[in-house]
Design a protein around this motif. Structure first.
Motif, PDB file in Angstrom:
ATOM      1  N   LEU A 268       0.581  -1.311   0.062  1.00 25.24           N
ATOM      2  CA  LEU A 268      -0.001  -0.003   0.096  1.00 25.24           C
ATOM      3  C   LEU A 268       0.865   1.230   0.081  1.00 25.24           C
ATOM      4  CD1 LEU A 268      -2.699  -0.889   2.799  1.00 25.24           C
ATOM      5  CD2 LEU A 268      -2.878  -0.997   0.283  1.00 25.24           C
ATOM      6  N   GLU A 269       0.245   2.387  -0.437  1.00 20.02           N
ATOM      7  CA  GLU A 269       0.973   3.539  -0.413  1.00 20.02           C
ATOM      8  C   GLU A 269       0.007   4.799   0.170  1.00 20.02           C
ATOM      9  OE1 GLU A 269       1.393   6.979  -3.756  1.00 20.02           O
ATOM     10  OE2 GLU A 269       2.508   5.286  -4.352  1.00 20.02           O
ATOM     11  N   PHE A 270       0.554   5.466   1.109  1.00 19.38           N
ATOM     12  CA  PHE A 270      -0.220   6.515   1.828  1.00 19.38           C
ATOM     13  C   PHE A 270       0.531   7.856   1.703  1.00 19.38           C
ATOM     14  CE2 PHE A 270      -0.698   2.443   3.748  1.00 19.38           C
ATOM     15  CZ  PHE A 270      -1.813   2.024   3.970  1.00 19.38           C
ATOM     16  N   ARG A 271      -0.407   8.859   1.550  1.00 19.20           N
ATOM     17  CA  ARG A 271       0.192  10.059   1.204  1.00 19.20           C
ATOM     18  C   ARG A 271      -0.079  11.045   2.528  1.00 19.20           C
ATOM     19  NH1 ARG A 271       1.549  11.505  -4.213  1.00 19.20           N
ATOM     20  NH2 ARG A 271       1.513   9.477  -5.331  1.00 19.20           N
ATOM     21  N   PHE A 272       0.885  11.997   3.044  1.00 23.58           N
ATOM     22  CA  PHE A 272       0.688  12.659   4.004  1.00 23.58           C
ATOM     23  C   PHE A 272       1.024  13.856   3.866  1.00 23.58           C
ATOM     24  CE2 PHE A 272       1.619   8.531   5.727  1.00 23.58           C
ATOM     25  CZ  PHE A 272       0.507   8.176   6.681  1.00 23.58           C
TER      26      PHE A 272
ATOM     27  N   MET B  21       3.856   0.932   2.790  1.00 19.01           N
ATOM     28  CA  MET B  21       3.620  -0.153   3.801  1.00 19.01           C
ATOM     29  C   MET B  21       3.493  -1.666   2.746  1.00 19.01           C
ATOM     30  SD  MET B  21       1.360  -1.284   6.984  1.00 19.01           S
ATOM     31  CE  MET B  21       0.095  -1.630   6.011  1.00 19.01           C
ATOM     32  N   CYS B  22       4.381  -2.638   3.240  1.00 25.73           N
ATOM     33  CA  CYS B  22       4.043  -3.875   2.655  1.00 25.73           C
ATOM     34  C   CYS B  22       4.076  -4.842   3.950  1.00 25.73           C
ATOM     35  CB  CYS B  22       4.990  -4.548   1.732  1.00 25.73           C
ATOM     36  SG  CYS B  22       6.733  -4.678   2.383  1.00 25.73           S
ATOM     37  N   ILE B  23       3.207  -5.765   3.832  1.00 24.83           N
ATOM     38  CA  ILE B  23       3.193  -6.909   4.868  1.00 24.83           C
ATOM     39  C   ILE B  23       3.909  -8.260   4.056  1.00 24.83           C
ATOM     40  CG2 ILE B  23       1.808  -8.371   6.377  1.00 24.83           C
ATOM     41  CD1 ILE B  23      -0.051  -6.025   6.543  1.00 24.83           C
ATOM     42  N   ALA B  24       4.906  -8.778   4.617  1.00 19.35           N
ATOM     43  CA  ALA B  24       5.727  -9.902   3.975  1.00 19.35           C
ATOM     44  C   ALA B  24       6.521 -10.576   4.809  1.00 19.35           C
ATOM     45  CB  ALA B  24       6.434  -9.151   2.642  1.00 19.35           C
ATOM     46  N   THR B  25       7.149 -11.546   4.143  1.00 19.84           N
ATOM     47  CA  THR B  25       8.402 -12.293   5.223  1.00 19.84           C
ATOM     48  C   THR B  25       9.536 -11.536   5.167  1.00 19.84           C
ATOM     49  OG1 THR B  25       9.157 -13.494   3.359  1.00 19.84           O
ATOM     50  CG2 THR B  25       7.451 -14.780   4.546  1.00 19.84           C
ATOM     51  N   GLU B  26      10.432 -11.809   5.998  1.00 22.73           N
ATOM     52  CA  GLU B  26      11.749 -10.982   6.218  1.00 22.73           C
ATOM     53  C   GLU B  26      12.597 -11.364   4.824  1.00 22.73           C
ATOM     54  OE1 GLU B  26      15.140 -10.417   9.589  1.00 22.73           O
ATOM     55  OE2 GLU B  26      14.187 -12.472   9.391  1.00 22.73           O
ATOM     56  N   THR B  27      12.276 -12.523   4.404  1.00 25.95           N
ATOM     57  CA  THR B  27      13.045 -12.813   3.175  1.00 25.95           C
ATOM     58  C   THR B  27      12.685 -11.988   1.911  1.00 25.95           C
ATOM     59  OG1 THR B  27      13.134 -15.066   3.741  1.00 25.95           O
ATOM     60  CG2 THR B  27      13.596 -14.776   1.520  1.00 25.95           C
ATOM     61  N   HIS B  28      11.419 -11.688   1.842  1.00 25.33           N
ATOM     62  CA  HIS B  28      10.989 -10.805   0.788  1.00 25.33           C
ATOM     63  C   HIS B  28      11.451  -9.582   1.056  1.00 25.33           C
ATOM     64  CE1 HIS B  28       8.158  -9.405  -2.434  1.00 25.33           C
ATOM     65  NE2 HIS B  28       8.040  -8.376  -1.629  1.00 25.33           N
ATOM     66  N   ILE B  29      11.134  -9.063   2.214  1.00 20.66           N
ATOM     67  CA  ILE B  29      11.525  -7.593   2.713  1.00 20.66           C
ATOM     68  C   ILE B  29      13.216  -7.395   2.167  1.00 20.66           C
ATOM     69  CG2 ILE B  29      11.891  -5.708   4.548  1.00 20.66           C
ATOM     70  CD1 ILE B  29       9.393  -7.245   5.666  1.00 20.66           C
TER      71      ILE B  29
END
Length: 141
Positions: free
Chosen positions: A13-17, A78-86
């Motif tokens: 996801l992408e969030f703008r502030f 923000m991404c939700i993933a495994t440490e390997t992917h990150i």
């Protein structure tokens, strides 16, 4: 199972502030609630055959700020993933420092969505978001 693993990251996801770049007064908890809600909605929208499969590895929410502020806004990914992917995709962050939040191991996408409903986890996400947004900012009292 192989189809599910190929769907890394689980959330992207992408969030703008829009924040005044001259100073930093901390974030608002509503931002974290909105981020959490969008992530939960996405995870819960997955078909049962995908959403119910448990990942053996630990899953992390990983947040980082786009170093380019030319658009006049802070963009946080923000991404939700495994440490390997990150770790495998760290070059995509263009040198930005990422902050991660452990969401646990042995969880399905639906389980992660449930974790993101917890007020304590939203508070933790708020702290992570503040660290990410505060990078490179001057704190003025």
């Amino acid at each position: 199972m192989s189809n599910v693993v190929q769907r890394m990251p689980l959330v992207d996801l992408e969030f703008r502030f829009r924040l005044d770049p001259r100073f930093w007064h901390g974030g608002e908890e509503e931002w974290s609630r909105e981020i959490s809600l969008q992530a939960r909605n996405w995870l819960n929208s997955q078909p049962h055959v995908i959403g119910s499969v448990c990942y053996q590895d630990e899953l992390f929410a990983c947040l980082w700020r786009d170093p380019d502020r030319s658009q006049g806004v802070d963009i946080v990914y923000m991404c939700i993933a495994t440490e390997t992917h990150i770790k495998a995709h760290k070059d995509e962050r263009d040198g930005s420092i990422a902050v991660t939040l452990n969401l646990g191991a042995g969880k399905s996408m639906y389980d992660v969505a449930d974790v993101l409903k917890d007020d304590e986890k939203i508070h933790d996400l708020q702290q992570v978001l503040e660290m990410v947004l505060a990078q490179g900012r001057l704190l003025v009292y």
